[in-house]
Motif scaffolding. Structure first.
Motif, short mmCIF file in Angstrom:
data_model
loop_
_atom_site.label_atom_id
_atom_site.label_comp_id
_atom_site.label_asym_id
_atom_site.label_seq_id
_atom_site.Cartn_x
_atom_site.Cartn_y
_atom_site.Cartn_z
N ALA A 132 15.61 10.44 -0.85
CA ALA A 132 14.69 10.28 -1.98
C ALA A 132 14.03 8.91 -1.99
CB ALA A 132 15.43 10.50 -3.30
N SER A 173 17.55 11.77 -7.63
CA SER A 173 18.29 10.67 -7.02
C SER A 173 19.53 11.12 -6.24
CB SER A 173 18.69 9.63 -8.08
OG SER A 173 19.52 10.21 -9.07
N LEU A 181 14.18 7.99 -11.30
CA LEU A 181 14.13 9.28 -10.62
C LEU A 181 14.84 10.37 -11.40
CD1 LEU A 181 14.83 8.37 -6.88
CD2 LEU A 181 12.67 9.10 -7.90
#
Length: 69
Positions: free
Chosen positions: A48, A43, A38
């Motif tokens: 997320a 992140s 990510l």
């Protein structure tokens, strides 16, 4: 006549899957792998990644792509 819009949406998820039960070290490995994929910007958000269970699996998933048609 009613005013409405028709659309189709497709969402692609990336999933990392662990067997359940598992050990603590495996969770750390998954966390690190997803964090790297990510990147630091995405992140940082607590929503997320979703964590869901299915049968004897723990699934970590995030949205890769949304296609709107």
């Amino acid at each position: 006549m009613a005013d409405y819009t028709r659309r189709e949406r497709t969402t692609t998820h990336v999933e990392y899957v662990l067997p359940s039960p598992t050990n603590w070290a495996k969770l750390s490995k998954i966390h690190n792998a997803i964090h790297c994929e990510l990147g630091p910007e995405l992140s940082q958000y607590e929503d997320a990644v979703q964590v869901v269970t299915a049968d004897d699996q723990i699934i970590f998933r995030f949205v890769k792509e949304k296609t709107h048609g």
